[in-house]
Design an enzyme around this catalytic site. Structure first.
Site, mmCIF file in Angstrom:
data_model
loop_
_atom_site.group_PDB
_atom_site.id
_atom_site.type_symbol
_atom_site.label_atom_id
_atom_site.label_comp_id
_atom_site.label_asym_id
_atom_site.label_seq_id
_atom_site.Cartn_x
_atom_site.Cartn_y
_atom_site.Cartn_z
ATOM 1 C CG ASP A 174 -1.915 1.073 1.287
ATOM 2 O OD1 ASP A 174 -2.768 1.114 0.385
ATOM 3 O OD2 ASP A 174 -1.880 1.892 2.229
ATOM 4 C CD GLU A 176 16.356 -14.444 3.353
ATOM 5 O OE1 GLU A 176 15.552 -14.987 4.135
ATOM 6 O OE2 GLU A 176 17.075 -13.472 3.664
#
Length: 536
Positions: A199, A251
């Site tokens: 956002d 990751e």
């Protein structure tokens, strides 16, 4: 699903308050969403994006987050969230959650600690507190929801809130803030989410001196592509934040994504958010705001695709969301009308039939473009804006903070209809609905459209199937020359043509029609405000 699934994915936005209510309290919830996931699988989308469901006082419909690692009891609990994510994955759907990093709720423990602490304390350094100019705020910045962007606290200091007074802006120059959000990312990634829609992604970093800016703030408006950049938006330092976030997401396997809600112009500035080591997608709001004209849309499509191609990113198309008037209503006004921030009963009303006709044509055009596309819940039913909502039912803070001059976003957030003759049109088991549903909702209900040839639901379902079959998301665009009132391009073996004029347009000789947003005329020509997909 391939590891680069996000490059062509069709992603469906669920607004939790308004999608499905499992317990009859009038508020949508996570179990309700879980129960309706088969609808989305049948529709043919690839992923779900869930708007905020975190604990919140709900001053801004959940975009005022009090706790980023839990679920608001209105919607369920963490166990319900886990079941929802698991069921989405079971159905082969990716699952994206909203993240709100520009500000917290004023009820967040950090902000409560800041209020209790002294000026200059570590607690206050997590937010943007400043001394005023006497009895005046530190500068003249205004809130996106109306009024000043500063609020004074009892000891005399002021804190910045670019949105509601209950949404204090975080200080992203503070290492503690940055570390906290890296941990929040990992919390949800470890629970299995496939990405984050971010956002106000262009707002985290403010110009260091908080330089004066007296121009008015437009509600979620794009930045002026040629004027000076406001000191609170699209600052270069924001990209360091997203490089750190991208390192965390990298990751995890399979690929997890970051999606920018960034009202940024021109297109090459927006493309900076989707460079290879930053975000994966950024909403193309310039396309959403383009006028219903062939020349305007061709210009926007060309410029935005070129900007994204320059950084190796897909273009991400969108026509509606929880912050803008639904495109089935927006396109029912005269071409070139400015984008409104909410519509009331006393305002000029749209041509509903024309709006839906154009919306269906616009959707077919969008879904044929290479890249990823977002759908907003209910648009597959052809839902319009609720344009006659009583003003006393409005909850958007914009309505109050603007002095009742901007009606705000409630009209696009009304709970959606599933069953024409059921209580709350099937939204829940009771009549309760947190925003009033108009009587016209019955005609748009899913059970009135499923299996009905030509219905908007069946149009979307068929379009998504053809999009997959012809790999349009992974395709490439080649413009085709046509009349000035039509727009045509090829994507692979599919010709896409939209008629923006008043006279019907002939299709190329030998065209085999795959799908049309409305029937062709008796002579096999493309009528006004219609899009066709064909193989030539």
């Amino acid at each position: 699903m391939p590891n680069d699934w996000w490059r062509e994915a069709v992603i469906y936005q669920v607004y939790p308050r308004s999608f499905a209510d499992s317990d009859g309290d009038g508020m949508g919830d996570l179990p309700g969403i879980t129960g309706r996931l088969p609808h989305l699988k049948q529709l043919g989308i690839d992923a779900v994006w869930l708007s905020p469901f975190y604990p919140s006082p709900q001053h801004d419909a959940g975009y005022d987050v009090a706790d980023y690692r839990s679920v608001d009891p209105r919607f369920g609990d963490l166990g319900d969230a886990d079941k929802l994510i698991s069921e989405a994955h079971h159905l082969g759907l990716k699952f994206i959650v909203d993240l709100v990093p520009n500000h917290t709720s004023s009820e967040h423990v950090w902000f409560q600690a800041a209020l209790a602490a002294a000026p200059g304390s570590p607690e206050r350094e997590r937010y943007i507190f400043r001394d005023g100019r006497g009895d005046q705020p530190p500068n003249s910045w205004t809130s996106m929801f109306g009024g000043s962007a500063w609020e004074r606290v009892p000891d005399g200091q002021w804190y910045l809130h670019l949105f509601d007074v209950s949404q204090p802006d975080l200080n992203w120059g503070n290492p503690e803030v940055r570390a906290e959000f890296l941990d929040i990312l990992r919390f949800w990634l470890d629970r299995g989410v496939d990405g984050f829609r971010v956002d106000v992604a262009h707002g985290l970093i403010k110009e260091e001196t908080l330089a004066e800016w007296t121009q008015p703030s437009a509600i979620l408006g794009g930045l002026d592509p040629v004027g000076p950049r406001p000191p609170m938006w699209d600052q270069d330092g924001v990209h360091e934040v997203y490089r750190d976030w991208r390192a965390v997401l990298d990751e995890y396997q399979p690929a997890r994504i970051l999606v920018a809600e960034a009202w940024v112009a021109p297109a090459d500035r927006l493309a900076r958010y989707v460079r290879p080591d930053e975000m994966h997608q950024a909403f193309n709001f310039e396309y959403l705001e383009a006028a219903w004209r062939a020349a305007d849309l061709r210009r926007v499509i060309t410029s935005t695709m070129a900007a994204n191609d320059s950084v190796g990113a897909p273009t991400t198309w969108v026509l509606s969301n929880h912050d803008v008037v639904r495109h089935a209503t927006r396109l029912g006004y005269p071409v070139g009308s400015g984008r409104t921030n909410g519509i009331g009963a006393a305002d000029p009303q749209p041509d509903t039939a024309l709006g839906l006709r154009r919306a269906r044509a616009a959707t077919l055009q969008m879904l044929a473009l290479p890249g990823s596309a977002y759908l907003y819940q209910g648009e597959e039913l052809g839902l319009p804006e609720h344009t006659t909502m009583p003003d006393d039912a409005r909850e958007d803070p914009t309505w109050k903070r603007s002095g009742h001059t901007e009606r705000g976003r409630d009209g696009c957030r009304v709970p959606i209809p599933w069953e024409a003759d059921a209580p709350s049109y099937g939204f829940g088991p009771a009549d309760a609905s947190w925003l009033p549903q108009p009587a016209t909702w019955a005609e748009y209900a899913l059970d009135r459209q499923a299996g009905v040839p030509g219905s908007t639901w069946e149009l979307y379902r068929r379009a998504l199937a053809i999009r997959t079959e012809h790999q349009l998301g992974h395709g490439s665009l080649t413009w085709q020359e046509t009349s000035s009132d039509a727009l045509a391009f090829r994507n692979g073996d599919v010709l896409v043509m939209t008629n923006f004029g008043q006279s019907a347009v002939a299709l190329p000789a030998g065209a085999r029609v795959l799908l049309t947003s409305e029937p062709l005329d008796a002579d096999g020509r493309l009528p006004a405000d219609v899009t066709v997909w064909a193989v030539v």
